[in-house]
Design an enzyme around this catalytic site. Structure first.
Site, mmCIF file in Angstrom:
data_model
loop_
_atom_site.group_PDB
_atom_site.id
_atom_site.type_symbol
_atom_site.label_atom_id
_atom_site.label_comp_id
_atom_site.label_asym_id
_atom_site.label_seq_id
_atom_site.Cartn_x
_atom_site.Cartn_y
_atom_site.Cartn_z
ATOM 1 N N HIS A 435 0.856 -1.180 0.000
ATOM 2 C CA HIS A 435 0.000 0.000 0.000
ATOM 3 C C HIS A 435 0.890 1.227 0.000
ATOM 4 C CE1 HIS A 435 0.950 -0.355 4.289
ATOM 5 N NE2 HIS A 435 0.736 0.946 4.349
ATOM 6 N N HIS A 577 12.297 -5.704 32.771
ATOM 7 C CA HIS A 577 11.825 -4.537 32.036
ATOM 8 C C HIS A 577 12.872 -4.150 30.998
ATOM 9 C CE1 HIS A 577 9.971 -0.679 31.189
ATOM 10 N NE2 HIS A 577 11.136 -0.081 31.439
ATOM 11 N N SER A 579 14.748 -1.579 28.356
ATOM 12 C CA SER A 579 15.047 -0.173 28.129
ATOM 13 C C SER A 579 16.513 -0.087 27.690
ATOM 14 C CB SER A 579 14.783 0.651 29.390
ATOM 15 O OG SER A 579 15.014 2.004 29.140
#
Length: 894
Positions: A435, A577, A579
């Site tokens: 697209h 986590h 990061s």
């Protein structure tokens, strides 16, 4: 006109300024209020205070982007003397740089009572149907409705019997009314960039038509009645779906250009193919139909027809057969057979990157302009290939090039292959899409990624294989995508920034994922120890593990929150986590602040500012933001045309950062510039892209031919309220906004004998008198007034004035950052070359008409008519009235 543009701020004085306002704005019965953001408001003020004079106006220009347009439209029927009316949109741009169409959807029915109206321009608006009142304008000769949403013309459109010019380019017309053949005096018809599939035979009745533009439609054939267009000089049929054309086109007696490029012609009559004025490039002449075996695109790719688009084109048509397209800027497309089931019109353009829209990520470097492809979101049956050239950075070590696309909400990276052209050695980024949207090329840190299933996996860095991330079984319930990037940091960089030989750091690690949920079990990370350290000589009290929150721009020491395991070469720890993580070895206690300082420096790019003056016109100053390693080559390249101070001291800037240029000490810039705010210029700096502004510098009115000294100071972020009195002392104090100051000196201009030099609207040109006393003169002020109104039509006007394509391209390139300068350069260059031509004014009027600018042509004719009248009055006063009667009659027939 010149007074109106130069002192237009008085139009906002209200009732107290009404006398001055009328004297300025109503000069010569003209109102050009589209140059003001509140033009309609000013018009309503004028009508209220000076109605008797406003109703005498003959030429009116308003912006249809104005919020008070609807109120203003109700007054138009009162302007019974109106000859030219321009209600155009496109005066403002959206966040992507597109011209915003005006809000005009119709006209008041009483507008059909404007009996004197000969010129009507409603371009760049929101018309879906042609206002019915237009068909009742008995004197209308020029009608422009380009860049609207018209799907059809009225059946009785042919009642506009005096129409000589009609432009409906870039609409959605699918057919034409048969009555169009009744426009027997029509000379110029532009229906390009529509959706026309066939033409009525009655088009052949346009026997006075000299130029017919049908390019960019869906025509598969043209009527045989085209053979009746004996006056036709130029016929544009490029970028259609033509499979055949009548041989009779070659025998049209006045035809000098027949453009059939980029069609589906496989066979052309010999009479046309051998004609010197026929252009056939981009047609599959002599080719057989491409064969498809089991949908194998590769086997049929060689049979695809090729389109080579010129610099002025902005669209092409794709059919189910597929095609290859090469744009003038070097971008390539390949549409495989079957990618589009029905004929599809593709529009394209390149945009300057706006940092409010193009959000660069940390350590990204922009390598190209933004490519926009429309219709947005169009779905293809097969992948379309795109090749985008880009500026190759000096080093791609630990970096990679990717094409980034915008969905309308966010940017994402595409799978990209980097290639190098064999002949030109230019680099191109190759990707595949299903697209269309917006695309650009960036350089980013090398990105390694993997899918993390429930049973776990291992991810390591290709930049530094010693960096590993281990995901144990049960780490997640659903498969998620994880990305890893690494930025190596040398010991020399750390020591230079911190001035501490004891500081060292490991590579900088960035981990990200596509889930907002933390991992169910700890993820094990292995980082190499900083350079020169081993598990044997390590002082653990000096080792710190930092966690980076780049949104909050902080680095936190998390050494006490994790368990660090040491081997001879590595440190291993666990997190849940993702990061940024950074391992530091230092004696400093405030480790977070040091890391933040180092990180900011790692993201900076060193540049120099240059301020130079053009030798031939010292009131033009070139400001350029140059990467440090390119300063000497740029100065060497510009030294023939410019002179000026040496570059400033090296200053460091963030990529994508904004800064201001403030002119001081009696020097100002042209306040009409759109990028000028409160007397200062605003810049956006992107590394590896040119950032150049050519500034028209003007001195105070009381200069009195004396040299003027001043300076331009550069400030990061908000400009201080009180600019330093002598910033040239290279302040290094607490004023963190200040960057650098360069001196500017405007030398005294030495006029030629007999000339009275004075800057007009910020530009200095020698006085001009075009034409003759008999035909009427055009002065320098007249040309400046005309230039103000040309806008983007200047290239077409220049070509019709006789300039070559090469001259137009050169003018555009030399002044590529300033539209006003392009217009002035073209117009005054032509004027200087035609000073001795007594018919040059007539040629200028003809060029304006041929360019669809009847409004400017009418203005020029009015100006020279005043000159003729003054000339006739003067010769009558000296008793030559009888001898001049022959001349008067000749002038009257011009």
């Amino acid at each position: 006109m010149a007074e109106l543009l130069g002192l237009g701020d008085k139009c906002g004085e209200g009732a107290s300024g009404a006398p001055a306002l009328a004297g300025l704005c109503l000069a010569d019965n003209r109102l050009n209020l589209d140059v003001y953001p509140d033009g309609c408001h000013r018009f309503l003020q004028l009508f209220e205070g000076r109605q008797g004079e406003v109703v005498q106006v003959e030429f009116l220009r308003l912006s249809s982007n104005d919020r008070l347009l609807d109120t203003t439209l109700g007054i138009l029927p009162h302007l019974k003397h109106l000859k030219s009316l321009v209600l155009k949109g496109g005066h403002v741009r959206d966040e992507f740089g597109s011209c915003r169409h005006g809000s005009l959807t119709s006209l008041p029915p009483d507008a059909g009572n404007l009996r004197c109206l000969t010129h009507l321009d409603l371009s760049f608006n929101s018309l879906s149907t042609l206002p019915s009142c237009i068909l009742h304008l008995p004197s209308l000769r020029v009608l422009l409705v380009s860049h609207n949403s018209l799907v059809a013309l009225p059946e009785d459109f042919g009642c506009l019997s005096k129409l000589t010019f009609f432009s409906a380019m870039k609409n959605q017309l699918k057919n034409l009314p048969r009555s169009i053949g009744e426009l027997t005096v029509l000379q110029d018809l532009d229906l390009s960039e529509n959706a026309l599939e066939f033409l009525p035979e009655e088009v052949g009745n346009l026997r006075n038509c000299t130029e017919l533009d049908l390019s960019g439609n869906c025509l598969s054939s043209v009527p045989d009645s085209f053979a009746n267009l004996k006056s036709l000089r130029r016929l544009h049929l490029h970028s259609n779906l033509l499979v055949t054309v009548p041989a009779s086109l070659a025998s049209l007696p006045n035809l000098s250009r027949l453009d059939l490029q980029n069609n589906c012609l496989r066979a052309v009559p010999p009479e046309i193919q051998t004609s010197p004025f026929v252009h056939l490039r981009g047609n599959p002449l002599g080719e057989t139909e491409p064969s498809l075996q089991d949908g194998n695109y590769q086997s049929s790719a060689r049979g695809l027809r090729r389109f080579f688009l010129a610099s002025g084109e902005d669209s092409f048509t794709v059919t189910s057969e597929g095609c290859k397209v090469v744009l003038a800027c070097g971008i390539h497309f390949c549409f495989p057979p079957g990618a589009a089931s029905d004929p599809l019109r593709i529009y394209f353009r390149t945009l300057a990157p706006d940092p409010q829209w193009v959000k660069l990520r940390h350590h990204d470097v922009l390598l190209s302009r933004v490519l926009e492809l429309q219709p947005h979101g169009v779905k293809f049956q097969q992948e379309v290939q795109i090749w985008m050239p880009y500026t190759s950075p000096q080093s791609l070590r630990q970096r990679e090039v990717v094409v980034r696309t915008f969905s309308g909400q966010s940017w994402s990276d595409l799978s990209t292959r980097v290639e190098q052209k064999k002949k030109s050695k230019k680099h191109v980024a190759h990707c595949s899409v299903l697209h269309f949207s917006w695309f650009l090329v960036v350089s980013r840190l090398v990105q390694n990624q993997c899918k993390v299933p429930t049973e776990g996996t291992l991810l390591f860095s290709s930049v530094d294989p010693n960096i590993k991330v281990t995901f144990p079984p049960g780490v997640t319930e659903e498969t998620r995508n994880v990305k890893l990037q690494v930025l190596p940091v040398s010991a020399e960089e750390i020591e230079e920034i911190t001035a501490d030989a004891g500081c060292r750091a490991s590579p900088l690690l960035c981990l990200s994922q596509d889930s907002l949920v933390d991992f169910l079990r700890p993820v094990r990370i292995q980082l190499p120890l900083p350079p020169g350290l081993t598990g044997l000589n390590l002082d653990r009290s000096r080792l710190h593990l930092l966690h980076g929150d780049l949104e909050g721009q902080t680095w936190d020491d998390i050494t006490s929150q994790v368990v660090l395991e040491f081997t001879h070469l590595y440190v291993v720890f666990e997190v849940t986590h993702f990061s940024w993580y950074w391992l530091w070895y230092t004696t400093k206690t405030y480790i977070g602040g040091i890391a933040k300082k180092v990180y900011e420096r790692l993201r900076m790019y060193q540049v120099n500012f240059i301020a130079l003056q053009r030798k031939k016109d010292p009131e033009q100053v070139l400001l350029q933001c140059v990467p440090k390693h390119k300063v000497d080559p740029v100065l060497k390249k510009l030294q023939d045309r410019y002179r000026g101070p040496e570059p400033s001291d090296m200053v460091e800037m963030f990529e994508g950062e904004q800064f201001f240029a403030a002119f001081e000490r009696g020097i100002s810039i042209d306040m009409d510039r759109p990028d000028c705010v409160d007397g200062r210029l605003s810049f956006i700096f992107y590394s590896h892209l040119k950032n150049m502004k050519e500034i028209y510098v003007t001195s105070p009115v009381d200069r009195k031919d004396q040299a003027v000294k001043g300076q331009v100071s550069f400030y990061r972020g908000a400009v201080p309220k009180s600019i330093p009195e002598d910033a040239s002392r290279r302040r290094k104090g607490p004023d963190s906004f200040w960057l650098a100051t360069l001196p500017i000196k405007l030398p005294r201009l030495k006029p030629r004998w007999g000339e009275n030099p004075h800057p007009l609207n910020g530009f200095s040109f020698p006085p001009l008198n075009l034409g003759s006393a008999e035909t009427g003169y055009l002065t320098q002020a007249n040309l400046l007034s005309i230039a103000r109104r040309m806008g983007a039509d200047w290239q077409t006007i220049g070509l019709n004035l006789g300039l070559t394509y090469q001259q137009i391209e050169r003018i555009g390139y030399n002044n590529r950052e300033d539209l006003d300068k392009q217009i002035l350069d073209m117009l005054f260059s032509w004027a200087q070359q035609n000073l001795e031509d007594p018919d040059c004014v007539g040629k200028l009027i003809t060029a304006m008409k041929e360019s669809g600018r009847q409004d400017i042509a009418d203005e020029v004719e009015t100006i020279v008519e005043l000159g003729r009248q003054k000339y006739r009055e003067s010769i009558r006063r000296v008793g030559l009235e009888q001898e001049s009667s022959t001349e008067d009659s000749a002038i009257a027939t011009m």
